[in-house]
Write a protein that holds these residues in place. Structure first.
Motif, mmCIF file in Angstrom:
data_model
loop_
_atom_site.group_PDB
_atom_site.id
_atom_site.type_symbol
_atom_site.label_atom_id
_atom_site.label_comp_id
_atom_site.label_asym_id
_atom_site.label_seq_id
_atom_site.Cartn_x
_atom_site.Cartn_y
_atom_site.Cartn_z
ATOM 1 N N MET A 220 0.847 -1.162 0.000
ATOM 2 C CA MET A 220 0.000 0.000 0.000
ATOM 3 C C MET A 220 0.898 1.233 0.000
ATOM 4 S SD MET A 220 -2.778 1.011 2.909
ATOM 5 C CE MET A 220 -1.813 1.258 4.385
ATOM 6 N N SER A 221 0.830 2.019 -1.034
ATOM 7 C CA SER A 221 1.603 3.252 -1.073
ATOM 8 C C SER A 221 0.651 4.411 -1.319
ATOM 9 C CB SER A 221 2.678 3.192 -2.149
ATOM 10 O OG SER A 221 2.076 3.139 -3.418
ATOM 11 N N GLY A 222 1.094 5.577 -0.920
ATOM 12 C CA GLY A 222 0.280 6.772 -1.096
ATOM 13 C C GLY A 222 0.994 7.971 -0.529
ATOM 14 N N ASN A 223 0.379 9.124 -0.668
ATOM 15 C CA ASN A 223 0.967 10.341 -0.135
ATOM 16 C C ASN A 223 0.909 10.310 1.384
ATOM 17 O OD1 ASN A 223 1.223 11.066 -2.748
ATOM 18 N ND2 ASN A 223 -0.312 12.671 -2.714
ATOM 19 N N ASN A 224 2.009 10.726 2.013
ATOM 20 C CA ASN A 224 2.032 10.801 3.467
ATOM 21 C C ASN A 224 1.129 11.936 3.939
ATOM 22 O OD1 ASN A 224 4.543 9.301 2.801
ATOM 23 N ND2 ASN A 224 4.735 9.312 5.026
ATOM 24 N N LEU A 225 0.402 11.688 5.019
ATOM 25 C CA LEU A 225 -0.428 12.735 5.596
ATOM 26 C C LEU A 225 0.416 13.641 6.467
ATOM 27 C CD1 LEU A 225 -3.704 10.995 6.837
ATOM 28 C CD2 LEU A 225 -3.281 12.158 4.700
ATOM 29 N N ASN A 226 0.042 14.892 6.503
ATOM 30 C CA ASN A 226 0.568 15.792 7.513
ATOM 31 C C ASN A 226 -0.636 16.370 8.252
ATOM 32 O OD1 ASN A 226 -0.417 17.801 5.837
ATOM 33 N ND2 ASN A 226 1.564 18.571 5.225
ATOM 34 N N THR A 227 -0.389 17.140 9.292
ATOM 35 C CA THR A 227 -1.506 17.620 10.110
ATOM 36 C C THR A 227 -2.358 18.676 9.412
ATOM 37 O OG1 THR A 227 -0.037 19.200 11.194
ATOM 38 C CG2 THR A 227 -0.359 17.062 12.278
ATOM 39 N N ALA A 228 -1.940 19.150 8.248
ATOM 40 C CA ALA A 228 -2.730 20.109 7.478
ATOM 41 C C ALA A 228 -3.677 19.419 6.495
ATOM 42 C CB ALA A 228 -1.813 21.060 6.731
ATOM 43 N N ALA A 229 -3.662 18.093 6.422
ATOM 44 C CA ALA A 229 -4.537 17.361 5.497
ATOM 45 C C ALA A 229 -6.003 17.571 5.885
ATOM 46 C CB ALA A 229 -4.206 15.873 5.529
ATOM 47 N N THR A 230 -6.871 17.554 4.891
ATOM 48 C CA THR A 230 -8.301 17.676 5.140
ATOM 49 C C THR A 230 -8.891 16.284 5.323
ATOM 50 O OG1 THR A 230 -8.413 19.686 3.822
ATOM 51 C CG2 THR A 230 -10.490 18.534 4.235
ATOM 52 N N VAL A 231 -9.360 16.012 6.545
ATOM 53 C CA VAL A 231 -9.965 14.726 6.890
ATOM 54 C C VAL A 231 -11.375 15.009 7.376
ATOM 55 C CG1 VAL A 231 -9.780 12.674 8.348
ATOM 56 C CG2 VAL A 231 -7.698 13.816 7.550
ATOM 57 N N MET A 232 -12.363 14.293 6.805
ATOM 58 C CA MET A 232 -13.764 14.510 7.178
ATOM 59 C C MET A 232 -14.420 13.190 7.561
ATOM 60 S SD MET A 232 -14.887 17.282 4.333
ATOM 61 C CE MET A 232 -16.317 17.815 5.232
ATOM 62 N N CYS A 233 -15.337 13.263 8.528
ATOM 63 C CA CYS A 233 -16.100 12.071 8.903
ATOM 64 C C CYS A 233 -17.097 11.774 7.790
ATOM 65 C CB CYS A 233 -16.779 12.270 10.257
ATOM 66 S SG CYS A 233 -18.332 13.185 10.221
ATOM 67 N N PRO A 234 -17.713 10.578 7.779
ATOM 68 C CA PRO A 234 -18.631 10.243 6.683
ATOM 69 C C PRO A 234 -19.897 11.103 6.638
ATOM 70 C CG PRO A 234 -18.500 8.444 8.264
ATOM 71 C CD PRO A 234 -17.515 9.471 8.688
ATOM 72 N N HIS A 235 -20.133 11.908 7.680
ATOM 73 C CA HIS A 235 -21.339 12.743 7.743
ATOM 74 C C HIS A 235 -21.043 14.218 7.502
ATOM 75 C CE1 HIS A 235 -21.541 9.302 10.621
ATOM 76 N NE2 HIS A 235 -22.472 8.987 9.737
ATOM 77 N N GLY A 236 -19.780 14.539 7.200
ATOM 78 C CA GLY A 236 -19.419 15.908 6.870
ATOM 79 C C GLY A 236 -18.726 16.687 7.971
ATOM 80 N N GLY A 237 -18.480 16.069 9.116
ATOM 81 C CA GLY A 237 -17.753 16.743 10.189
ATOM 82 C C GLY A 237 -16.278 16.861 9.853
ATOM 83 N N GLN A 238 -15.643 17.912 10.339
ATOM 84 C CA GLN A 238 -14.231 18.177 10.060
ATOM 85 C C GLN A 238 -13.358 17.584 11.163
ATOM 86 O OE1 GLN A 238 -12.914 19.986 7.360
ATOM 87 N NE2 GLN A 238 -10.940 19.379 8.121
ATOM 88 N N ALA A 239 -12.378 16.765 10.773
ATOM 89 C CA ALA A 239 -11.429 16.194 11.732
ATOM 90 C C ALA A 239 -10.163 17.033 11.740
ATOM 91 C CB ALA A 239 -11.101 14.752 11.364
ATOM 92 N N SER A 240 -9.659 17.304 12.928
ATOM 93 C CA SER A 240 -8.403 18.046 13.041
ATOM 94 C C SER A 240 -7.433 17.245 13.898
ATOM 95 C CB SER A 240 -8.633 19.435 13.627
ATOM 96 O OG SER A 240 -9.241 19.339 14.901
#
Length: 110
Positions: free
Chosen positions: A1-21
């Motif tokens: 499994m390869s992919g771009n590394n996440l950093n803390t500025a990445a946009t992560v959202m819950c399946p219902h539209g909430g913003q994860a920080s």
């Protein structure tokens, strides 16, 4: 499994539209100006509107279960754009996988 590394500025959202920080567990290693994300980071979700019947059951945390198998940041496995995770309510009920929509494009890992 390869992919771009996440950093803390990445946009992560819950399946219902909430913003994860992310609250980073380390700040020594950076990827494109922000701390590299690891499984040790605390991800909190705000703004999730999910309810079951009349009872609010918003997502409040993201728990990562499939980090990078090869990359470690200060001893903790790094997170990739395609790492597996589940959002959880305050009662620890699984709510579904988060979506990672915006991520840095320079650092790629496996």
């Amino acid at each position: 499994m390869s992919g771009n590394n996440l950093n803390t500025a990445a946009t992560v959202m819950c399946p219902h539209g909430g913003q994860a920080s992310a609250q980073p567990a380390q700040s020594r290693v950076v990827a494109v100006g922000s701390p590299a994300a690891t499984v040790a980071d605390l991800y909190t979700v705000t703004g999730c509107p999910f309810t079951v019947g009349t009872k609010p059951q918003p997502c409040v945390t993201v728990r990562w279960t499939g980090p990078s198998a090869r990359i470690r940041v200060n001893g903790s496995p790094a997170l990739l754009q395609n790492s597996r995770a589940l959002c959880h309510s305050a009662e620890q009920a699984p709510q579904g996988p988060p979506s990672v929509t915006v991520v840095q494009q320079r650092v790629v890992g496996a």
